[in-house]
Design a protein around this motif. Structure first.
Motif: not given
Length: 293
Positions: A108, A113, A144-146, A257, A266, A268, A271, A274
Motif C-alpha cells: 500500500v 493514502f 480505498a479498497g478495504n 490495510f 484488499l 487493489y 485502491m 481511488t
C-alpha cells in the motif's frame, strides 16, 4: 449498558457492542432487519450532527492552545523542549516504520493514502481528537479498497486498543516525570511501568487531556511519584496532542490495510483508482492557486 454510554466507559461499551453484534449474527438478518434499519438511520443522523459540530471545532482547539500559552507564557513552554522533541522524534521514527510495514506487507503506498485522506488527518490535527473523524476515515478506508466489514471492525476496535501515539507519549512522559522528581528507575521498574501503561491506556479514544487519567492511574499503581506531579505536563500536553492523534489515526489505517491483505480481500484495483482520482483532484486544486500566484 446505559451507564456505560453515559459515562463514556469505552471498554464497557465495546464489550457490549461485541456481544450485541454476535447476537445479531446468530439471530440472522431476517429477524434483526428492523434493528439494523433503526441503527443505520440513527448513525446517519449522528454522523450528520458530528459533521456540523466538527466544522467549527478548530476554533475551540485554537482557544485552548491560546489559553495555555497566555497562562504559562512561551518561556514556560520552552522548558518542555526536550520532552516535546523526544516525543515527536519517536513519532517520526514510528511513522517511518508504518510506511515500511504498509508497503512491505500490503503493498500500500501510504503517502498516496495520506494525500487522499488529507482532510481527515488535518481535522484530527486541528481538533486533537481521532473521534472527530471516525465516520469519515472509515468511509475513506472503504473507498480505498478495504471491505466495509473489516473497516467496521478494525477501526473502532483500534480506537480503544491500538493507540500507538498515546503509548509513545505516555512512556516518555512517565520517564520525564520521574526525572523531574529526581527518581531513578531501575530496569524492572521501567518494565513494570510499561506494563501498567499498556493497561491504563486502553479506552483512551484520542480525547484531549485523556492522557492525564492514564498517567495518574499509573502513578497511583506504582507510587513512583506523587499523582499531583502529572500536572507538570499541562504546559506541553496540548502541543503533543497533535502527535498522538496523528500517529493513532495512521496506525489504525495501516492496521486496516494489513488485516484486509491478510484476509485476501484488499481490492487493489479500487485502491489505485481511488488514489488516482484523489491525485487528479489535488492537481485541480493546485492549478488555480498557481495561476493566481
Amino acid at each position: 449498558m446505559i451507564q456505560a454510554f453515559a459515562e463514556n466507559s469505552l471498554l464497557q461499551v465495546l464489550f457490549f457492542a461485541v456481544f450485541f453484534g454476535a447476537a445479531m449474527v446468530v439471530l440472522g438478518p431476517e429477524k434483526t432487519k428492523p434493528v439494523m434499519d433503526v441503527l443505520n438511520a440513527t448513525l446517519d443522523v449522528i454522523f450528520k450532527i458530528m459533521g456540523w459540530i466538527m466544522r467549527v471545532s478548530p476554533l475551540g482547539a485554537f482557544g485552548a492552545m491560546a489559553f495555555i500559552i497566555g497562562q504559562y507564557g512561551l518561556a514556560t513552554l520552552g522548558t518542555y523542549a526536550m520532552l516535546i522533541a523526544a516525543c515527536y522524534g519517536a513519532a517520526i521514527i514510528f511513522i517511518g516504520l508504518l510506511f515500511a510495514i504498509a508497503w512491505g506487507f500490503a503493498r500500500v503506498p501510504l503517502w498516496d493514502f495520506i494525500k487522499y485522506a488529507r482532510s481527515e488527518f488535518l481535522l484530527a490535527l486541528g481538533t486533537a481528537s481521532t473521534e472527530a473523524v471516525l465516520p469519515r476515515i472509515m468511509t475513506k478506508l472503504t473507498n480505498a479498497g478495504n471491505p466495509r466489514s473489516i473497516t467496521g471492525l478494525v477501526v473502532p476496535t483500534g480506537y480503544s486498543f491500538n493507540l500507538d501515539g498515546a503509548a509513545i507519549y505516555l512512556s516518555i512522559s512517565l520517564l520525564f516525570l520521574a526525572q523531574a522528581f529526581g527518581i531513578e528507575l531501575s530496569l524492572g521498574q521501567q518494565l513494570a511501568a510499561l506494563g501498567v501503561l499498556l493497561l491504563t491506556s486502553k479506552g483512551m479514544a484520542g480525547v484531549p487531556g485523556s492522557s492525564f487519567l492514564a498517567l495518574s492511574a499509573t502513578a497511583t499503581a506504582l507510587g513512583i511519584f506523587p499523582v499531583a506531579g502529572v500536572a507538570l505536563l499541562l504546559g506541553a500536553d496540548r502541543l503533543m496532542d497533535s502527535m498522538r492523534v496523528s500517529v493513532n489515526l495512521l496506525g489504525n489505517c495501516v492496521a486496516t490495510f494489513i488485516v484486509s491483505k491478510w484476509e485476501g480481500k484488499l481490492d487493489y484495483d479500487q485502491m489505485r483508482e481511488t488514489f488516482a482520482a484523489a491525485e487528479t483532484e489535488l492537481e485541480t486544486e493546485r492549478t488555480p492557486a498557481l495561476q493566481s500566484a
